[in-house]
Design an enzyme around this catalytic site. Structure first.
Site, PDB file in Angstrom:
ATOM      1  CD  GLU A  11      -2.686   1.472   2.453  1.00  0.00           C
ATOM      2  OE1 GLU A  11      -3.566   2.344   2.411  1.00  0.00           O
ATOM      3  OE2 GLU A  11      -2.455   0.773   3.467  1.00  0.00           O
ATOM      4  CG  ASP A  65       2.795   7.488   4.843  1.00  0.00           C
ATOM      5  OD1 ASP A  65       1.583   7.248   4.606  1.00  0.00           O
ATOM      6  OD2 ASP A  65       3.249   8.655   4.915  1.00  0.00           O
ATOM      7  CG  ASP A  73      -2.134  13.368   0.646  1.00  0.00           C
ATOM      8  OD1 ASP A  73      -2.982  13.269   1.552  1.00  0.00           O
ATOM      9  OD2 ASP A  73      -0.919  13.140   0.829  1.00  0.00           O
ATOM     10  CE  LYS A 117      -4.322  26.038  -4.671  1.00  0.00           C
ATOM     11  NZ  LYS A 117      -3.687  26.082  -3.370  1.00  0.00           N
ATOM     12  CG  ASP A 121     -13.121  11.061   0.736  1.00  0.00           C
ATOM     13  OD1 ASP A 121     -11.912  10.792   0.563  1.00  0.00           O
ATOM     14  OD2 ASP A 121     -13.507  12.196   1.071  1.00  0.00           O
ATOM     15  CB  THR A 135      -8.123   3.178   5.094  1.00  0.00           C
ATOM     16  OG1 THR A 135      -8.918   4.333   4.814  1.00  0.00           O
ATOM     17  CG2 THR A 135      -8.078   2.280   3.864  1.00  0.00           C
ATOM     18  CD  GLU A 136      -5.594   4.255  10.165  1.00  0.00           C
ATOM     19  OE1 GLU A 136      -5.378   4.106   8.942  1.00  0.00           O
ATOM     20  OE2 GLU A 136      -4.994   3.599  11.040  1.00  0.00           O
ATOM     21  CD  GLU A 151     -13.054   2.028   3.344  1.00  0.00           C
ATOM     22  OE1 GLU A 151     -11.847   1.694   3.306  1.00  0.00           O
ATOM     23  OE2 GLU A 151     -13.964   1.349   2.838  1.00  0.00           O
TER      24      GLU A 151
HETATM   25  C1  LIG Z   1      -4.754  11.059   3.188  1.00  0.00           C
HETATM   26  S1  LIG Z   1      -3.604   9.936   3.852  1.00  0.00           S
HETATM   27  C2  LIG Z   1      -4.434   8.355   3.721  1.00  0.00           C
HETATM   28  C3  LIG Z   1      -3.847   7.334   4.636  1.00  0.00           C
HETATM   29  C4  LIG Z   1      -4.468   5.925   4.570  1.00  0.00           C
HETATM   30  N1  LIG Z   1      -4.207   5.284   3.291  1.00  0.00           N
HETATM   31  C5  LIG Z   1      -5.931   5.941   4.857  1.00  0.00           C
HETATM   32  O1  LIG Z   1      -6.715   5.700   3.923  1.00  0.00           O
HETATM   33  O2  LIG Z   1      -6.326   6.164   6.015  1.00  0.00           O
HETATM   34  C6  LIG Z   1      -2.398   9.827   2.557  1.00  0.00           C
HETATM   35  C7  LIG Z   1      -1.065   9.267   3.012  1.00  0.00           C
HETATM   36  O3  LIG Z   1      -0.223   9.147   1.862  1.00  0.00           O
HETATM   37  C8  LIG Z   1       1.094   9.522   2.224  1.00  0.00           C
HETATM   38  N2  LIG Z   1       1.779   9.934   0.981  1.00  0.00           N
HETATM   39  C9  LIG Z   1       1.524  11.034   0.236  1.00  0.00           C
HETATM   40  N3  LIG Z   1       2.344  11.092  -0.821  1.00  0.00           N
HETATM   41  C10 LIG Z   1       3.144   9.999  -0.749  1.00  0.00           C
HETATM   42  C11 LIG Z   1       4.210   9.487  -1.531  1.00  0.00           C
HETATM   43  N4  LIG Z   1       4.621  10.143  -2.622  1.00  0.00           N
HETATM   44  N5  LIG Z   1       4.805   8.344  -1.153  1.00  0.00           N
HETATM   45  C12 LIG Z   1       4.407   7.677  -0.036  1.00  0.00           C
HETATM   46  N6  LIG Z   1       3.401   8.120   0.751  1.00  0.00           N
HETATM   47  C13 LIG Z   1       2.786   9.253   0.404  1.00  0.00           C
HETATM   48  C14 LIG Z   1       0.900  10.639   3.234  1.00  0.00           C
HETATM   49  O4  LIG Z   1       2.036  10.822   4.054  1.00  0.00           O
HETATM   50  C15 LIG Z   1      -0.318  10.134   4.016  1.00  0.00           C
HETATM   51  O5  LIG Z   1       0.055   9.373   5.138  1.00  0.00           O
END
Ligand SMILES: C[S@@+](CC[C@H](N)C(=O)[O-])C[C@H]1O[C@@H](n2cnc3c(N)ncnc32)[C@H](O)[C@@H]1O
Length: 211
Positions: free
Chosen positions: A44, A69, A118, A122, A154, A191-192, A194
């Site tokens: 993941e 991550d 994320d 933009k 979402d 997921t958290e 979700e």
């Molecule tokens: C919005 S959170 C979602 C976390 C988890 N997957 C969830 O659904 O609860 C997005 C995660 O992706 C990580 N992330 C963002 N860009 C990344 C990258 N280029 N490589 C690895 N992780 C990344 C962020 O640090 C963050 O922890």
């Protein structure tokens, strides 16, 4: 998602090399050796605080999981969950998703998950979206021929963007869910994000895309 720096995160990660792969360059081509079996390996990218990979590892002991991550503090919270669950088929990796070819041999990964990535809404940040074509280049290389990306979100804008990005890349959309929780999909591990968004009534989208 940005998380405040957690005091002691580095020490916690370094103290648990059985779960945290600290020199990932050395792991390239050796992941089955590291897991000590030849089971499939699923990753993941952007695993956040680890509920999904930990839940999947518990539910599927015959599959190895790697949570990746870019934020060290976030990964340390995932480690808390991993330590609590005490499952052997999981590893954590603190690296950027755009550099995975440094840590995985071609075709070394069997499946890849993106969850609630994320959105970077933009246009000028398009290249940071994990479903942007340069990320797909990287993912394609470490997956086998016809490997799959399973993506949940979402965020309607990111979902639409990703469907187009996958299609323009020549990927096959094997399945699309416009309301995952109202569907008959079985075995969903939340997921958290979700849990948070669905409890607020947000619809969850899902797609399975194949190279
Ligand atoms: C919005 S959170 C979602 C976390 C988890 N997957 C969830 O659904 O609860 C997005 C995660 O992706 C990580 N992330 C963002 N860009 C990344 C990258 N280029 N490589 C690895 N992780 C990344 C962020 O640090 C963050 O922890």
């Amino acid at each position: 998602m940005r998380v405040r720096n957690r005091k002691g995160a580095t020490e916690l990660l370094e103290a648990n090399p059985q779960y945290v792969v600290l020199n990932p360059e050395d792991a390239k081509g050796k992941w089955h050796e590291i897991f000590g079996n030849d089971h499939p390996i699923h990753i993941e990218v952007g695993s956040g605080k680890g509920a999904f990979v930990t839940g999947m590892a518990k539910a599927n002991p015959e599959i190895n999981y790697i949570g990746i991550d870019i934020q060290k503090s976030v990964l340390s919270y995932a480690l808390d969950k991993v330590l609590e669950s005490d499952v052997p088929n999981i590893k954590l990796l603190w690296v950027d998703g755009d550099s995975l070819t440094n840590y995985f041999e071609d075709g070394e990964i069997d499946q890849l998950y993106l969850n609630f990535s994320d959105p970077w809404p933009k246009k000028r940040h398009e290249k940071r979206r994990l479903t942007y074509k340069t990320f797909l280049d990287t993912f394609k290389q470490i997956l086998p021929e016809h490997g799959e990306i399973h993506f949940k979100t979402d965020n309607r804008g990111l979902f639409e963007y990703s469907l187009v990005s996958f299609s323009q890349y020549g990927m096959i959309l094997k399945g699309v869910w416009l309301d995952l929780h109202a569907s008959d999909f079985e075995g969903n591990v939340m997921t958290e994000y979700e849990k948070k968004f669905s409890s607020k009534g947000q619809v969850i989208y899902r797609v399975e895309a194949q190279f």
